[in-house]
Design an enzyme around this catalytic site. Sequence first.
Site, PDB file in Angstrom:
ATOM      1  N   ASP A  98      54.127  76.313  37.138  1.00  0.00           N
ATOM      2  CA  ASP A  98      53.679  77.014  35.738  1.00  0.00           C
ATOM      3  C   ASP A  98      54.305  78.868  36.666  1.00  0.00           C
ATOM      4  OD1 ASP A  98      51.369  76.651  33.245  1.00  0.00           O
ATOM      5  OD2 ASP A  98      53.016  78.716  33.565  1.00  0.00           O
ATOM      6  N   ASP A 200      54.954  81.653  31.745  1.00  0.00           N
ATOM      7  CA  ASP A 200      54.197  81.928  31.365  1.00  0.00           C
ATOM      8  C   ASP A 200      53.567  83.732  30.446  1.00  0.00           C
ATOM      9  OD1 ASP A 200      51.042  81.838  30.585  1.00  0.00           O
ATOM     10  OD2 ASP A 200      50.697  84.055  32.214  1.00  0.00           O
ATOM     11  N   GLU A 257      57.051  80.455  27.377  1.00  0.00           N
ATOM     12  CA  GLU A 257      55.990  81.105  26.404  1.00  0.00           C
ATOM     13  C   GLU A 257      55.963  82.006  25.734  1.00  0.00           C
ATOM     14  OE1 GLU A 257      52.212  82.219  27.764  1.00  0.00           O
ATOM     15  OE2 GLU A 257      51.146  80.451  26.172  1.00  0.00           O
ATOM     16  N   HIS A 336      46.349  73.994  26.500  1.00  0.00           N
ATOM     17  CA  HIS A 336      45.262  74.299  27.942  1.00  0.00           C
ATOM     18  C   HIS A 336      45.039  75.381  26.781  1.00  0.00           C
ATOM     19  CE1 HIS A 336      48.259  76.796  28.874  1.00  0.00           C
ATOM     20  NE2 HIS A 336      47.414  77.672  29.265  1.00  0.00           N
ATOM     21  N   ASP A 337      45.342  75.765  25.860  1.00  0.00           N
ATOM     22  CA  ASP A 337      44.594  77.148  25.141  1.00  0.00           C
ATOM     23  C   ASP A 337      44.362  76.950  23.777  1.00  0.00           C
ATOM     24  OD1 ASP A 337      47.239  79.352  26.458  1.00  0.00           O
ATOM     25  OD2 ASP A 337      45.576  79.032  27.528  1.00  0.00           O
TER      26      ASP A 337
HETATM   27  O1  TEU Z   1      49.062  82.346  26.919  1.00  0.00           O
HETATM   28  C1  TEU Z   1      49.620  83.094  26.388  1.00  0.00           C
HETATM   29  C2  TEU Z   1      48.617  83.971  25.483  1.00  0.00           C
HETATM   30  O2  TEU Z   1      47.777  83.540  25.310  1.00  0.00           O
HETATM   31  C3  TEU Z   1      49.372  85.197  24.450  1.00  0.00           C
HETATM   32  O3  TEU Z   1      50.946  84.694  24.755  1.00  0.00           O
HETATM   33  C4  TEU Z   1      48.980  84.866  22.585  1.00  0.00           C
HETATM   34  O4  TEU Z   1      47.644  84.280  22.824  1.00  0.00           O
HETATM   35  C5  TEU Z   1      49.645  84.542  22.459  1.00  0.00           C
HETATM   36  O5  TEU Z   1      51.351  85.934  22.412  1.00  0.00           O
HETATM   37  C6  TEU Z   1      49.503  84.831  20.692  1.00  0.00           C
HETATM   38  O6  TEU Z   1      50.872  85.529  19.691  1.00  0.00           O
HETATM   39  C7  TEU Z   1      49.604  82.379  28.371  1.00  0.00           C
HETATM   40  C8  TEU Z   1      48.544  81.013  28.934  1.00  0.00           C
HETATM   41  O7  TEU Z   1      48.647  79.726  28.892  1.00  0.00           O
HETATM   42  C9  TEU Z   1      46.968  81.259  28.853  1.00  0.00           C
HETATM   43  O8  TEU Z   1      46.203  80.349  29.364  1.00  0.00           O
HETATM   44  C10 TEU Z   1      46.805  82.302  29.660  1.00  0.00           C
HETATM   45  O9  TEU Z   1      45.372  82.806  29.623  1.00  0.00           O
HETATM   46  C11 TEU Z   1      47.293  83.738  29.619  1.00  0.00           C
HETATM   47  O10 TEU Z   1      49.097  83.518  29.314  1.00  0.00           O
HETATM   48  C12 TEU Z   1      47.277  84.730  30.163  1.00  0.00           C
HETATM   49  O11 TEU Z   1      47.860  84.423  31.537  1.00  0.00           O
END
Ligand code: TEU
Length: 565
Positions: A98, A200, A257, A336-337
């Site tokens: 990551d 990320d 992502e 994980h989110d």
């Molecule tokens: O998550 C990304 C994120 O949370 C945003 O892109 C948002 O949720 C999304 O665009 C809503 O539509 C990543 C990781 O997976 C997360 O665990 C971290 O907290 C975050 O980035 C910050 O690094």
Amino acid sequence: MRGKWWQEAVIYQIYPRSFCDSNNDGIGDIQGIIAKLDYLKKLGITAIWVCPFYKSPMDDNGYDVSDFFSIAPEYGTMDDVIQLINELHKREMRLIVDTVLNHTSDEHPWFVESKSAIDNPYRDYYIWKEARPDGSLPSNWESFFGGSVWQHDAQTNSYYMHIFSKRMPDLNWSNELMRKDIYQMMEWWLDKGVDGFRIDAVAHLDRNMDFPNHQVPNGRDYSPCYFEYSNRPNVHEYIQEMRNVVLTQYDVMTVGEAGGASIEDSLKYCAYGRNEFNLLINFDHCWVDTDDHSASYVPGKWTYKKLELPLLKKSFAKYQVNMYQKAWNTIYWSNHDQPRVISHYGNDHLQFHNISAKMLATTLYMMGGTPIIFQGEEIGMTNVAYESLEDYRDVEIYTLYKETVQRGLATNEDIMDRIHKRSRDNARTPMQWDHTVNGGFSTVEPWIKTNPNYVNINVLDNLVNENSIFYYYQKLICIRQNSECLLYGDFKLYLEDDENIFMYTRSFKEDRYLVITNFFDKIVDVEIPNEINCENAEVIISNYQLKQLKRSISLLPYEAIVYHF
Ligand code: TEU
Ligand code: CA
């Protein structure tokens, strides 16, 4: 092998803090991952994506990186990472790391320099703005974690931007010197032998630097105008530069992502020939049961309504159909989110737990694209409902609580219920390995409490029970990895508006599969569409007794069947 390794891969996502604690300090670590590689191999996993393990103050459990070139001591050492890479390659498995490019920790040396003085060479590595002439914030934008995206710093009497926590200052991607440093870091990791990058929050690398204000929903102080810093045009310039400068020199897979990316955005990020990513993780299917209007005082992800299955079906079909032969899909339920899929879209009550987990797996893993299985999904791990707020660890939860309950905008009960249903900590409870204390994750109290249901839901019980969720996953993976049709065939959704049944076919040359799943706990009668010939249908897998295909078929609660023609 017809395609690239990442097209025929089955990826398993590991949140290292919660996977396996090899030295019993209560925190998962890299040696713990190494110890479980044979378990993953047995499941049929061919590549692992490990969430950040770099040096970090752990404000966001490692997504706040303070040194890209060293390993968080609580997770282990660089030698452990090199050993992990070697152990994976020995097993013909691969490592996807990551990499966090949108921001760093506020403890990163770049930021320590940047905040020290306006004329510091690193000043422009981050996004600094002064207050508006009337003294208000540079903009009224809301951070993903709640609150403002601006944090004042007294040293230079300026604000720095952070779309996540205030301890995670955003990098300024319009700064070419900063980009060059990032590319050097990526090359450094590629030279260590990593096989892929999960990039990320890549959707946010570009933002509207005019910082206009926007409408604020009533009850909130800031505007959730995420579009001002999501999926904007320059992101693609940066990714194409990244590919030309770094990625083309290596045989490396990249999966971006891009939360909130539409199908049009997704094709820009990963269509063949776009010279950007190989794969993309979008969030489309994750939140089809939100209801923004039900509670304007919380960001949308914390709202919910009853699942309307057609919305979920249309979300998957949109990507399966519109990406087909243009780009390569990823297929995943959660990460994980997100809350645990069996608690979110399935049924985690003991009576239906096993068959509902198998139904969800059948629905998803017969689709086209590279699967990403989240740790614990293969044994049906569920959400957790800690009684006390203090048992939670996620910085996002504490910001939400501060912005709502502590401001008198919501009751403790209301917000605790939303935390139980939606919080990211649902996915971060320790992996449940066996019946021993803390589910076999650690002999000491883990950094976050183990879900008490580990006594019924754990790897050990799954491995000794041939009817377990684990062996069902193992069989699904084996079926799809040995079928050109399931790997490369097309996708056609049927009964699009049916409230209970998810039905689709996969076709490739003479090969055809029909997938039918019942998403709810009631018996449902289904008419098989006339264009599907019910003759010579062989049951490939089912979570009940094998059932012959007839024009009219009755499905039991959560029944899932795959037919092959
Ligand atoms: O998550 C990304 C994120 O949370 C945003 O892109 C948002 O949720 C999304 O665009 C809503 O539509 C990543 C990781 O997976 C997360 O665990 C971290 O907290 C975050 O980035 C910050 O690094
Ligand atoms: Ca440990």
